[in-house]
Design an enzyme around this catalytic site. Structure first.
Site, PDB file in Angstrom:
ATOM      1  N   GLU B  60       8.325  -0.750  46.336  1.00 52.97           N
ATOM      2  CA  GLU B  60       7.419  -1.187  45.278  1.00 52.97           C
ATOM      3  C   GLU B  60       6.510  -2.330  45.724  1.00 52.97           C
ATOM      4  O   GLU B  60       5.336  -2.387  45.349  1.00 52.97           O
ATOM      5  CB  GLU B  60       8.220  -1.591  44.035  1.00 52.97           C
ATOM      6  CG  GLU B  60       8.809  -0.409  43.269  1.00 52.97           C
ATOM      7  CD  GLU B  60      10.036   0.194  43.939  1.00 52.97           C
ATOM      8  OE1 GLU B  60      10.595  -0.426  44.866  1.00 52.97           O
ATOM      9  OE2 GLU B  60      10.444   1.301  43.537  1.00 52.97           O
ATOM     10  N   HIS B 129      16.775   1.548  34.127  1.00 54.33           N
ATOM     11  CA  HIS B 129      15.755   2.524  33.738  1.00 54.33           C
ATOM     12  C   HIS B 129      15.292   2.343  32.295  1.00 54.33           C
ATOM     13  O   HIS B 129      14.650   3.221  31.735  1.00 54.33           O
ATOM     14  CB  HIS B 129      16.293   3.951  33.897  1.00 54.33           C
ATOM     15  CG  HIS B 129      16.428   4.398  35.315  1.00 54.33           C
ATOM     16  ND1 HIS B 129      17.335   3.854  36.180  1.00 54.33           N
ATOM     17  CD2 HIS B 129      15.767   5.351  36.023  1.00 54.33           C
ATOM     18  CE1 HIS B 129      17.238   4.446  37.361  1.00 54.33           C
ATOM     19  NE2 HIS B 129      16.285   5.352  37.291  1.00 54.33           N
TER      20      HIS B 129
END
Lengths: 363, 328
Positions: B60, B129
């Site tokens: 990321e 998540h």
């Protein structure tokens, strides 16, 4: 702990060298360079002038005029050699120590001082000089350089990027990610690592058990170690790496094997973490003395030339000092400027409140 | 007009932005052939090619860091972070670089980078998540932070975010991805659209203001409908932009109703609701009939999914808070 991380005169590292510490020209099978006397004189001038800028900045810090300074002393050849290899279209991404590269890109040295004096966080126009802002967080700029190089690919431009970082930065995740990105996308980027042997007080052995340039092979691109105190070799190796990158041959890792002669910044005390003998050994490899010696021996310059450069350096030092001291403090409301490119109501609101508060002191 | 899911509306918005401006790029993990794990980028690589829809390595920080470099070269990258909890490896690049580089250059550099983050819970996912990290980013000067709540806004806001010259953190309510509504896809960004930095009263009311954004807007609309049966008139404000906050809209609503409940999924402690409550106290002190109450997650990590129904604010918890502001 002998893993080829020797920092002294013993155990010579495998590297590309074209000019010995004694000022003798030597050949290398893969890298050569053909410089005119004028070009050599120009490189010598660069080396002397950036050392003088650096010394003046250290003095200014000691006199309380700069908050801090990151000295380049000892790394002049790595920076001038690589910096002079760049074409105008190439883009350079520095750390906070690349004063020599900034010089090659035409950035006014006083702009560099502004950051350390605390009047701004940079302030020069990166697009004007193709020299990005100094980046303080270690290794962040590596990814910016790769992204920029991916942009160059999309523009089909005849250009490359070069990114500067130190031996300590090679431990950072972002630096390793930048290697992966560059490799996977075959980006036109040259990774120029100045291995100055010390990350503040941490020696190279705390960062790596192998020579840094060998890391590149694990990421799928070539790496080379160059004598970082040899301006000819740094120029030759960087010039070839950039040319290869521009012609689509992908990234290259250059480890400039050098030494930081001073402190990491003016805030630390290297006598606490390294021995004097190490410094003495590296003094014999001084990047300026060897060029001077070579020029003398080969009658590329006479004493008059050297005296003229010294005089120019003195004048530059005086000029930098004078203009540094004249840098005005920004207006208080400048805090709110340039945080956003487009109008932002929180900035407007807080600026107005702060202005009203300040006005309360007037009259 | 087309009936689109929120996910498809984002897809159409990005497609439009890419058609309008060849400098717009889409990048992230699995955004190409797969079309993203939520299919938000479905078909874009097929139509715009691998040079513009970039499948990246799995890192990321690398996504945001290289997007910054591309933006410096004149591109307008739209980055996808696959899930909210995965934005933290990129937090350094977002906070120390993306947010601050324009300032460092005294305005010479612009970084028009959009960071899309599917956010929030409610889909039965595993750890990391289902998070709501908005407060970290609203606290960082230099970033704009917005949250869409419905397909029509999603279509317009993603295009506005891409056109914006500032970095934009763009939150997408993942549990609303599959909800459908009418979207006017014939319109292009013009003056008829609500500006990106403005909120919207999505249901007028007289007695209590419900402040919400992203996934909680729908929950609040349902609560307002239910409260109607009790004779209570709830006004629902979709903040849309968290930074900058549309303070004027909030103040106007609370001054009218005299009561306010803030609803978000993130933990209440030091969450975005704290900023709202403080602002309202400053601006509406003499209009308030009750303190501003906050409904949100407990100050715990997001729980295992079998417990998420207890963690997430629902209609009953919102109405419970409404009861409390009436009880003062």
């Amino acid at each position: 702990m002998t893993a080829d991380a020797s920092r002294g005169a013993e155990a010579p590292p495998e590297f590309v060298q074209l000019l010995t510490p004694e000022g003798e020209r030597v050949e290398h099978p893969d890298y050569d360079i053909d410089l005119t006397p004028e070009e050599i004189r120009g490189l010598y001038r660069d080396l002397v002038l950036v050392r003088r800028i650096d010394l003046e900045a250290v003095a200014l810090q000691r006199q309380g005029e700069l908050g801090i300074w990151a000295s380049l002393l000892g790394q002049e050849a790595a920076q001038i050699g690589s910096g002079r290899a760049l074409t105008e279209a190439d883009m350079a991404f520095p750390t906070y120590r690349e004063h020599g590269v900034a010089w090659c890109r035409g950035v006014d040295p006083v702009n560099l001082l502004g950051l350390f004096r605390g009047v701004n966080h940079g302030g020069w126009d990166p697009a004007e000089h193709n020299f990005h802002l100094y980046t303080i967080v270690i290794g962040s700029q590596n990814l910016h350089a790769v992204g920029y190089a991916m942009g160059i690919q999309r523009d089909s431009a005849e250009a490359a990027t070069i990114v500067y970082f130190g031996d300590g930065a090679t431990s950072q995740g972002d630096v390793n990610e930048s290697f992966i990105w560059a490799s996977v996308f075959n980006a036109p980027v040259v990774f120029f690592c100045q291995n100055n042997q010390w990350a503040i007080s941490e020696p190279l052995e705390k960062q790596s058990r192998i020579p840094l340039y060998r890391r590149a092979s694990g990421f799928g691109f070539p790496g080379v170690r160059v004598d970082g105190n040899d301006v000819f070799a740094c120029l030759a190796v960087t010039r070839k790496a950039l040319a290869d990158a521009r012609s689509g041959q992908g990234p290259m890792f250059i480890e400039a094997f050098t030494y930081r002669m001073g402190a990491h910044t003016t805030s630390d005390d290297p006598t606490r973490y390294r021995v004097a003998a190490e410094l003495e050994a590296w003094k014999l490899k001084d990047p300026i003395e060897r060029v001077r010696s070579y020029m003398f021996k080969n009658q590329i310059a006479d004493q008059e030339f050297f005296d003229a450069i010294d005089a120019e350096a003195d004048e530059l030092g005086r000029d930098v000092r004078k203009r540094c001291l004249a840098l005005p403090d920004p207006e208080p409301l400048a805090i709110f400027d340039h945080v956003y490119a487009e109008p932002h109501r929180l900035m407007d609101e807080e600026r107005a409140q702060f202005a009203a508060y300040l006005e309360g002191f007037e009259g | 007009m087309s009936t689109l899911t929120l996910a498809k509306a984002l897809n159409e918005g990005m497609r439009k932005a890419m058609e309008d401006d060849p400098k717009v790029l889409v990048m992230g993990e699995d955004v190409g052939k797969l079309g993203g794990v939520f299919r938000v980028t479905d078909g874009l690589q097929k139509d715009f090619g691998e040079q513009r829809v970039i499948d990246t390595p799995l890192a990321e920080s690398g996504i945001i860091g290289t997007a910054i470099g591309l933006a410096l070269r004149g591109y307008r990258p739209v980055c996808e972070i696959q899930f909210d909890g995965f934005v933290f490896p990129a937090a350094d690049q977002i906070i120390t670089q993306l947010a601050k580089m324009p300032l460092r250059s005294l305005g010479k550099l612009k970084l028009p980078v959009v960071v899309r983050i599917p956010c929030g819970g409610g889909i039965g996912a595993v750890e990391h998540h289902s998070e709501s990290p908005e407060a970290y980013f609203t606290h960082t000067a230099g970033l704009r932070v917005v949250a869409c709540s419905n397909p029509s806004d999603a279509y317009e806001m993603i295009q506005q975010a891409i056109r914006c010259d500032d970095p934009v953190i763009f939150f997408e309510p993942k549990r609303r991805y599959w909800e459908k509504a009418e979207v006017d896809v014939s319109a292009s960004a013009d003056s008829a659209w609500l500006p990106l930095d403005q909120g919207k009263v999505v249901r007028p009311g007289a007695d209590v203001t419900l402040l919400a954004y992203g996934p909680m807007v729908k929950t609040c609309l349902e609560a307002a409908k239910a409260a109607e049966d009790d004779g209570r008139s709830l006004e629902v404000v979709d903040l849309r932009s968290l930074n900058p906050l549309d303070v004027g809209l909030v103040v106007e609503s609370v001054r009218k109703t005299g009561r306010c409940v803030v609803v978000h999924e993130a933990p209440v402690f030091n969450g975005f609701g704290a900023e709202l409550a403080a602002r309202i106290t400053e601006e509406c002190f003499y209009n308030l009939e009750a303190p501003v109450l906050r409904v949100g997650g407990p100050s715990t990590p997001y729980p295992p999914s079998r417990l998420e129904d207890h963690y997430l604010p629902d209609l009953d918890r919102v109405l419970h808070a409404v009861d409390r502001v009436f009880a003062f």
